[in-house]
Design an enzyme around this catalytic site. Structure first.
Site, short mmCIF file in Angstrom:
data_model
loop_
_atom_site.label_atom_id
_atom_site.label_comp_id
_atom_site.label_asym_id
_atom_site.label_seq_id
_atom_site.Cartn_x
_atom_site.Cartn_y
_atom_site.Cartn_z
N GLU A 106 20.81 25.91 14.48
CA GLU A 106 20.83 24.59 15.12
C GLU A 106 20.76 24.69 16.64
O GLU A 106 21.25 25.65 17.23
CB GLU A 106 22.14 23.87 14.74
N CYS A 119 21.32 22.99 24.13
CA CYS A 119 22.35 23.96 23.76
C CYS A 119 21.75 24.84 22.66
O CYS A 119 21.46 24.35 21.57
CB CYS A 119 23.57 23.18 23.28
N CYS A 130 36.82 32.68 16.02
CA CYS A 130 37.86 31.86 16.65
C CYS A 130 38.32 30.81 15.63
O CYS A 130 37.52 30.26 14.89
CB CYS A 130 37.32 31.17 17.90
N CYS A 133 36.79 27.09 15.50
CA CYS A 133 35.33 26.94 15.58
C CYS A 133 34.68 27.04 14.21
O CYS A 133 34.90 27.99 13.47
CB CYS A 133 34.78 28.02 16.51
N1 SAH Z 1 30.44 32.12 21.49
C1 SAH Z 1 30.38 31.56 22.79
C2 SAH Z 1 29.44 30.39 22.90
C3 SAH Z 1 29.43 29.41 21.78
S1 SAH Z 1 30.89 28.46 21.59
C4 SAH Z 1 31.76 31.19 23.28
O1 SAH Z 1 32.70 31.19 22.48
O2 SAH Z 1 31.89 30.93 24.48
C5 SAH Z 1 30.73 27.33 22.94
C6 SAH Z 1 32.04 26.68 23.39
O3 SAH Z 1 32.54 25.83 22.38
C7 SAH Z 1 33.14 27.67 23.71
O4 SAH Z 1 33.70 27.39 24.97
C8 SAH Z 1 34.18 27.39 22.63
O5 SAH Z 1 35.47 27.70 23.07
C9 SAH Z 1 33.96 25.93 22.35
N2 SAH Z 1 34.44 25.46 21.04
C10 SAH Z 1 34.37 26.12 19.87
N3 SAH Z 1 34.90 25.35 18.87
C11 SAH Z 1 35.29 24.20 19.46
C12 SAH Z 1 35.88 23.00 18.95
N4 SAH Z 1 36.16 22.84 17.66
N5 SAH Z 1 36.13 22.01 19.83
C13 SAH Z 1 35.81 22.14 21.15
N6 SAH Z 1 35.24 23.23 21.66
C14 SAH Z 1 34.99 24.25 20.83
FE1 SF4 Z 2 34.35 31.85 18.92
FE2 SF4 Z 2 32.74 30.01 17.86
FE3 SF4 Z 2 32.12 31.11 20.25
FE4 SF4 Z 2 31.96 32.54 17.98
S1 SF4 Z 2 30.75 30.73 18.49
S2 SF4 Z 2 32.88 33.20 19.88
S3 SF4 Z 2 33.68 31.77 16.78
S4 SF4 Z 2 33.90 29.82 19.77
#
Ligand code: SAH
Ligand code: SF4
Length: 353
Positions: A106, A119, A130, A133
């Site tokens: 996506e 994005c 995480c 996420c």
């Molecule tokens: N893997 C990378 C980039 C993709 S995630 C990273 O973690 O930085 C992009 C952003 O979305 C990150 O800052 C992450 O902390 C945030 N993120 C992930 N899940 C989220 C959620 N459920 N609500 C808000 N932000 C979220």
């Molecule tokens: Fe963490 Fe999601 Fe970013 Fe992967 S994509 S590093 S699980 S926030």
């Protein structure tokens, strides 16, 4: 990568044809040279793939018909397919793409005043896991090739017709610094071949410490954002398992060493989760650990998704957190994620049909 020679290794089966989009510029040059063609054909090929966004060799009308026919026998131009498009009430558009091997990814297009931000995803799924996420929940499938990252931009630019993407954030599916070589090659093509300014691209990482300085060396001037999300190891360990490998102190130390050009800053992201990392004590700790780092700080209220028990803090709590930071001379912006109604916001990407 195998460079085909002409005419001995002329391939007949479409499966064995080589994908011109998967070639770097250097590889395109050797490919053209191996065919005994003049080097300006390589420049034309690059121009037609990246600027004219040719879908097939037949689209390259600058090539004589016989040349197109010859090339068609041994090569092709891949294109990721738009399978589905969801438009949010706020104008955010989520694209579901199908890759050549049938895998789905996506990208999210976020229009904002005079900006069109895409994005993009850098991996299929994510191994970092995480806890907040949705991408992480599904585990890791594979890295995206450089051309699969770039093709998200090409496909959306084609869809936009007269307009073009102005900004790119690597905040879709995946951890870009765990796919560094492909991300760096994609960044090179996006800036040098498609013409997007380095300053308008941000790569976001969960903090893969050994690759942070390497990223700066390989892609200087591209913005880097660090998903910090907690001010102490105790909290960060609970929500980001990667913290056990690269704890906050090592992460912050590498950020302090990060060479920044004058006027440039790192960005820290802080996803705010109710009762987990949103207390005023946490805000004070955050100020302490960021001390001495030239950076922007973005507070991202947690975006919920089905099956997760975390909650977004109340607006009052978010504002009080921001006020405490401000009181300690640390400005922070609250970034509301766009496209929540279509699960297009940060952390809500999963690529299901
Ligand atoms: N893997 C990378 C980039 C993709 S995630 C990273 O973690 O930085 C992009 C952003 O979305 C990150 O800052 C992450 O902390 C945030 N993120 C992930 N899940 C989220 C959620 N459920 N609500 C808000 N932000 C979220
Ligand atoms: Fe963490 Fe999601 Fe970013 Fe992967 S994509 S590093 S699980 S926030």
């Amino acid at each position: 990568m195998k460079i085909l020679e002409y005419p001995n290794s002329l391939k007949k089966s479409s499966k064995e044809k080589c994908n011109l989009k998967s070639f770097s510029v250097k590889e395109i040059n050797s490919f053209i040279e191996n065919l005994g063609l003049p080097s300006f054909r390589a420049n034309q090929l690059v121009h037609w793939i990246y600027e004219r966004m040719a879908l097939s060799i037949n689209d390259i009308t600058e090539f004589p018909k016989e040349l197109r026919n010859k090339l068609n026998e041994i090569a092709y131009i891949s294109n990721i397919k738009i399978i589905k498009k969801l438009v949010s009430v706020d104008g955010t558009t989520k694209f579901l793409f199908e890759l050549e091997d049938g895998i789905l990814i996506e990208s999210v297009l976020i229009p904002d005043d005079d900006r069109l931000t895409l994005c993009v995803s850098s991996q299929v799924g994510c191994a970092v896991g995480c806890k907040f996420c949705l991408t992480g929940k599904g585990g890791f499938k594979r890295n995206l090739e450089a051309h699969e990252i770039v093709d998200q931009v090409i496909a959306v630019n084609r869809y936009l017709k007269d307009k073009k993407i102005t900004n790119i954030v690597f905040m879709g599916m995946g951890e870009p610094l765990l796919n560094l070589d492909n991300v760096v090659e994609a960044l090179w093509r996006l800036t040098e071949l498609i013409g997007i300014s380095k300053r308008k691209i941000t790569v976001s990482t969960s903090g893969i410490v050994p690759n942070i300085l390497l990223f700066q060396k390989k892609a200087p001037e591209v913005n880097l954002a660090i998903s910090l999300n907690a001010p102490t190891d105790e909290i960060r360990n609970k929500i980001m398992p990667i913290n056990k490998k690269y704890p906050i102190e090592t992460l912050i130390n590498v950020c302090k060493k990060y060479p920044l050009k004058p006027g440039r800053k790192l960005t820290f992201e802080y996803v705010m989760i109710d009762g987990i990392n949103d207390s005023l004590k946490d805000a004070k700790e955050l100020v302490k650990i960021l001390k001495g780092i030239r950076c922007n700080l973005n507070l991202i209220p947690y975006n919920p998704y089905p099956g997760n028990t975390f909650k977004r803090p109340s607006d009052e709590k978010i504002l009080a957190f921001q006020k405490m930071l401000f009181h300690k001379n640390r400005r922070a912006i609250i970034r509301e994620s766009r496209g929540q109604d279509i699960l297009a916001a940060c952390g809500q990407l999963q690529a299901s049909n």
